[in-house]
Design a protein around this motif. Sequence first.
Motif, PDB file in Angstrom:
ATOM      1  N   TYR A 299      56.269 -27.531 -20.618  1.00 16.32           N
ATOM      2  CA  TYR A 299      57.186 -26.953 -19.634  1.00 16.32           C
ATOM      3  C   TYR A 299      58.189 -27.997 -19.151  1.00 16.32           C
ATOM      4  O   TYR A 299      59.355 -27.687 -18.940  1.00 16.32           O
ATOM      5  CB  TYR A 299      56.410 -26.376 -18.455  1.00 16.32           C
ATOM      6  CG  TYR A 299      57.265 -25.532 -17.518  1.00 16.32           C
ATOM      7  CD1 TYR A 299      58.045 -24.491 -18.005  1.00 16.32           C
ATOM      8  CD2 TYR A 299      57.288 -25.780 -16.150  1.00 16.32           C
ATOM      9  CE1 TYR A 299      58.835 -23.722 -17.168  1.00 16.32           C
ATOM     10  CE2 TYR A 299      58.072 -25.011 -15.295  1.00 16.32           C
ATOM     11  CZ  TYR A 299      58.845 -23.985 -15.807  1.00 16.32           C
ATOM     12  OH  TYR A 299      59.621 -23.217 -14.967  1.00 16.32           O
ATOM     13  N   ASN A 306      66.666 -27.391 -20.136  1.00 21.32           N
ATOM     14  CA  ASN A 306      67.402 -26.511 -19.232  1.00 21.32           C
ATOM     15  C   ASN A 306      68.615 -27.239 -18.653  1.00 21.32           C
ATOM     16  O   ASN A 306      69.704 -26.664 -18.537  1.00 21.32           O
ATOM     17  CB  ASN A 306      66.489 -26.025 -18.101  1.00 21.32           C
ATOM     18  CG  ASN A 306      67.213 -25.156 -17.107  1.00 21.32           C
ATOM     19  OD1 ASN A 306      67.790 -24.133 -17.454  1.00 21.32           O
ATOM     20  ND2 ASN A 306      67.206 -25.570 -15.842  1.00 21.32           N
ATOM     21  N   THR A 373      62.886 -19.496  -9.888  1.00 20.50           N
ATOM     22  CA  THR A 373      61.876 -20.080 -10.783  1.00 20.50           C
ATOM     23  C   THR A 373      61.365 -19.069 -11.792  1.00 20.50           C
ATOM     24  O   THR A 373      61.049 -19.408 -12.928  1.00 20.50           O
ATOM     25  CB  THR A 373      60.721 -20.696  -9.961  1.00 20.50           C
ATOM     26  OG1 THR A 373      59.985 -21.602 -10.791  1.00 20.50           O
ATOM     27  CG2 THR A 373      59.781 -19.641  -9.407  1.00 20.50           C
ATOM     28  N   GLN A 374      61.330 -17.787 -11.398  1.00 23.46           N
ATOM     29  CA  GLN A 374      60.912 -16.748 -12.342  1.00 23.46           C
ATOM     30  C   GLN A 374      61.934 -16.555 -13.460  1.00 23.46           C
ATOM     31  O   GLN A 374      61.574 -16.192 -14.582  1.00 23.46           O
ATOM     32  CB  GLN A 374      60.682 -15.425 -11.610  1.00 23.46           C
ATOM     33  CG  GLN A 374      59.395 -15.400 -10.789  1.00 23.46           C
ATOM     34  CD  GLN A 374      58.167 -15.669 -11.658  1.00 23.46           C
ATOM     35  OE1 GLN A 374      57.525 -16.708 -11.554  1.00 23.46           O
ATOM     36  NE2 GLN A 374      57.835 -14.722 -12.517  1.00 23.46           N
ATOM     37  N   THR A 375      63.204 -16.822 -13.138  1.00 27.16           N
ATOM     38  CA  THR A 375      64.246 -16.730 -14.164  1.00 27.16           C
ATOM     39  C   THR A 375      64.010 -17.774 -15.246  1.00 27.16           C
ATOM     40  O   THR A 375      64.166 -17.503 -16.446  1.00 27.16           O
ATOM     41  CB  THR A 375      65.636 -16.921 -13.527  1.00 27.16           C
ATOM     42  OG1 THR A 375      65.846 -15.901 -12.545  1.00 27.16           O
ATOM     43  CG2 THR A 375      66.738 -16.843 -14.576  1.00 27.16           C
ATOM     44  N   LEU A 376      63.626 -18.973 -14.824  1.00 24.98           N
ATOM     45  CA  LEU A 376      63.295 -20.011 -15.800  1.00 24.98           C
ATOM     46  C   LEU A 376      62.036 -19.633 -16.581  1.00 24.98           C
ATOM     47  O   LEU A 376      61.979 -19.790 -17.800  1.00 24.98           O
ATOM     48  CB  LEU A 376      63.085 -21.358 -15.103  1.00 24.98           C
ATOM     49  CG  LEU A 376      64.321 -22.012 -14.470  1.00 24.98           C
ATOM     50  CD1 LEU A 376      63.940 -23.358 -13.856  1.00 24.98           C
ATOM     51  CD2 LEU A 376      65.419 -22.205 -15.499  1.00 24.98           C
ATOM     52  N   LYS A 377      61.035 -19.140 -15.876  1.00 27.18           N
ATOM     53  CA  LYS A 377      59.777 -18.775 -16.530  1.00 27.18           C
ATOM     54  C   LYS A 377      59.979 -17.658 -17.560  1.00 27.18           C
ATOM     55  O   LYS A 377      59.329 -17.628 -18.604  1.00 27.18           O
ATOM     56  CB  LYS A 377      58.753 -18.332 -15.485  1.00 27.18           C
ATOM     57  CG  LYS A 377      58.132 -19.454 -14.667  1.00 27.18           C
ATOM     58  CD  LYS A 377      57.147 -20.242 -15.506  1.00 27.18           C
ATOM     59  CE  LYS A 377      56.428 -21.298 -14.673  1.00 27.18           C
ATOM     60  NZ  LYS A 377      55.471 -20.713 -13.728  1.00 27.18           N
ATOM     61  N   ALA A 378      60.878 -16.727 -17.284  1.00 28.86           N
ATOM     62  CA  ALA A 378      61.126 -15.628 -18.217  1.00 28.86           C
ATOM     63  C   ALA A 378      61.619 -16.162 -19.559  1.00 28.86           C
ATOM     64  O   ALA A 378      61.237 -15.661 -20.625  1.00 28.86           O
ATOM     65  CB  ALA A 378      62.140 -14.650 -17.634  1.00 28.86           C
ATOM     66  N   TYR A 380      61.133 -19.372 -20.615  1.00 27.29           N
ATOM     67  CA  TYR A 380      60.086 -20.245 -21.164  1.00 27.29           C
ATOM     68  C   TYR A 380      58.963 -19.457 -21.827  1.00 27.29           C
ATOM     69  O   TYR A 380      58.417 -19.866 -22.859  1.00 27.29           O
ATOM     70  CB  TYR A 380      59.526 -21.132 -20.047  1.00 27.29           C
ATOM     71  CG  TYR A 380      58.352 -21.977 -20.477  1.00 27.29           C
ATOM     72  CD1 TYR A 380      58.534 -23.066 -21.337  1.00 27.29           C
ATOM     73  CD2 TYR A 380      57.060 -21.697 -20.030  1.00 27.29           C
ATOM     74  CE1 TYR A 380      57.462 -23.842 -21.739  1.00 27.29           C
ATOM     75  CE2 TYR A 380      55.983 -22.467 -20.426  1.00 27.29           C
ATOM     76  CZ  TYR A 380      56.190 -23.543 -21.280  1.00 27.29           C
ATOM     77  OH  TYR A 380      55.116 -24.309 -21.682  1.00 27.29           O
ATOM     78  N   ARG A 381      58.606 -18.319 -21.246  1.00 30.92           N
ATOM     79  CA  ARG A 381      57.495 -17.523 -21.768  1.00 30.92           C
ATOM     80  C   ARG A 381      57.857 -16.771 -23.050  1.00 30.92           C
ATOM     81  O   ARG A 381      56.984 -16.263 -23.750  1.00 30.92           O
ATOM     82  CB  ARG A 381      57.039 -16.502 -20.721  1.00 30.92           C
ATOM     83  CG  ARG A 381      56.363 -17.111 -19.497  1.00 30.92           C
ATOM     84  CD  ARG A 381      55.681 -16.012 -18.705  1.00 30.92           C
ATOM     85  NE  ARG A 381      55.219 -16.466 -17.403  1.00 30.92           N
ATOM     86  CZ  ARG A 381      55.776 -16.141 -16.249  1.00 30.92           C
ATOM     87  NH1 ARG A 381      56.826 -15.328 -16.244  1.00 30.92           N
ATOM     88  NH2 ARG A 381      55.299 -16.591 -15.110  1.00 30.92           N
TER      89      ARG A 381
END
Length: 429
Positions: A299, A306, A373-378, A380-381
């Motif tokens: 990550y 990023n 942070t969820q935008t980044l996680k989306a 990354y996942r």
Amino acid sequence: METVIAADVVEESNAAREKALRADYAVLGEQLDRRGISVDAILDKVEVFGVAIPSWGVGTGGTRFARFPGPGEPRDVFDKIEDCAVISQLTRATPTVSLHIPWDKADPNRLKQAASRFGLGFDAMNSNTFSDAQGQQHSYKFGSLSHADAGARRQAIEHNLECIEIGRTIGSRALTVWIGDGSNFPGQVNFARAFERYLEAMKAIYAGLPQDWRLFTEHKMYEPAFYSTVVQDWGTNYIIARELGDKAYCLVDLGHHAPNVNIEMIVSRLIQFGKLGGFHFNDSKYGDDDLDAGSIDPYRLFLVFNELVDAETNGASDFQPAHMLDQSHNVTDPIESLMLSAIEVQRAYAAALLVDRKALEGFQETNDALMATQTLKAAYRTDVEPILAMARLKRGGAIDPVAAYRASGYRGKVAAERPAIAAAGGGIV
């Protein structure tokens, strides 16, 4: 262009996997299309993204305590180039090799010819003044570019200038300088005088750079100097780049930082002020372990990319970072580790390209921490493996590089040809 692995081996390996890959790629394309992202556009970018292989990386590494050699280790720089050609052929992600002098010293024209056989080029040159070469007049035991003795400093300067001359012949356009200078006991050196001598020596090297070259300086917080290090952190590195001039940049090794340091923010700062030169990708757990890239904290690798993609998207000035792997392979086949590491770097880049930057900026400006942070996680996942594999297939590489490599029997072949190396203790290679 010659290939090391027989074409039929790669073709057979791909034939067993291509149908499933194309199905997975189509599914991913549909998923991304719903997010307003073209899978083919991402593929186009990944196809042209490359990371350099360090010549020393194809040998087995070691620690201060021991080194356990592996079968078929390279005997010389030409064996190293052949091993690098295997990695390039199967991944299509490693078009250049970074040499380390004096370990890789050879006739420059012969080096260039050997690399061109396999379609390889040369990345940044690397000098070595952190260990003594056979026959050198002055020892670097107590430093090199910052040594109290003017003769030792001159010797280190001349070595770096020699690296530049070799690089000019083989087509390199950058010099990376890392020194192990520092101290192991309080009072051993005067901090200010040591740094003053270092800057003076580096200015002499900088003056020898061709007009179209760049100079990368690398920081490391400790080892082999365990009390103080002359170039110990990114702040000192930035001072050096500013002092030297427009052709000097900071190189970021992911393993050269204190625990819990925010590396992606360091990357952002260096981009912001036009001094990011590039990276040595690896991973670490407790210190500068030089583990395979993405093996511990994938990550964080994504978060670094990023920042890089953000700069690329926004047209940051003087933005052309160099990418290289720098790892120590103590218990794995170095070729396999380097192939997978190159793919992990590509993976981080591809995932960062999926970030919805407009949405992210909106959440940042409205202080919506959760959705930012969820935008980044989306991104990354998202499993981008079909994109990476398709990029390899389109460029003639292997859908599964490790499977193709093992099927080729390359390691066994070179083990039979190259003499076994005796085990050695005490020394990182």
